[in-house]
Design a protein around this motif. Structure first.
Motif: not given
Length: 236
Positions: A31-36
């Motif tokens: 399970x992944x969360x993302x930030x740029x």
């Protein structure tokens, strides 16, 4: 086959790299969360309990080194960090490790290698906090140094327990014969058949009475723990 589902934060500003990581890792059950941006990544890492953070070095607003530094300073628990970078100089790697990175992967990288490193890093930190480790039928109680399989206590000699513990700590990576020998005997010379004899004795207790072997030989490479179903680690 994936044996452990991880909750991962990916801080990466290059959309194609983030997408490739997402496609591969989510397909493996993670399970992944993302930030740029660095500031977004830091905020997410401080407010959620991730198994680990995959952190790019070159980020807008706050770079990866500063994110790692602030995470180590502000977080109330250790969050394992794998740093991604196009820079491969020794100086850059030293900077990353000095500021608290746990591992370092240089772009371009193999997605398969990234997952293996994530699993190994997560397990390494679980090993520091968990007294009891469960691998399918196998339970290793590190506090009492007792081992059971399918509910049956195993009578392991001290060397068998040490070999099993080394394989457990390295899982899912393969441990070479030379590395295993070095961990068992250090630089002291030993008979060439000693390791083979200890592995044989361990298999007689750990594998022979049961329905499948848990010590797998990777011919020409070394040994790996063979786990059939999901791993669960329980704190005690």
């Amino acid at each position: 086959m994936n044996n452990q589902s991880l909750y991962i934060l990916v801080v990466e500003d290059q959309h194609n790299i983030a997408q490739n990581i997402s496609d591969y890792m989510e397909n493996k059950g993670h399970v992944l969360d993302f930030a740029t941006q660095g500031d977004q990544g830091l905020e997410l890492a401080l407010t959620n309990h991730y198994d680990l953070v995959i952190l790019d070095l070159n980020l807008p607003v706050i770079d990866g080194l500063e994110v790692c530094k602030q995470l180590r300073k502000q977080a109330n628990h250790h969050v394992p960090v794998i740093m991604l970078t196009a820079r491969d100089s020794i100086e850059d790697k030293i900077s990353g490790f000095t500021l608290g990175a746990d591992d370092y992967l240089t772009k371009p990288f193999s997605l398969e290698e990234l997952e293996v490193r994530c699993l190994a890093l997560s397990r390494r930190y679980l090993l520091q906090t968990n007294h009891s480790l469960t691998f399918d039928q196998l339970i290793i109680d590190r506090k009492s140094q007792q081992v059971t399989r399918a509910g049956t206590p195993l009578e392991l000699h001290s060397m068998g327990y040490r070999i099993l513990s080394i394989l457990a700590e390295a899982y899912p990576q393969v441990v070479s014969r030379s590395k295993l020998s070095q961990k068992l005997w250090g630089d002291e010379p030993t008979e060439s058949d000693a390791l083979r004899s200890h592995i044989y004795q361990l298999r007689n207790v750990l594998d022979k009475p049961f329905d499948y072997p848990m010590i797998k030989t990777m011919h020409g490479i070394g040994f790996v723990l063979n786990v059939k179903s999901d791993i669960k680690n329980d704190e005690k």
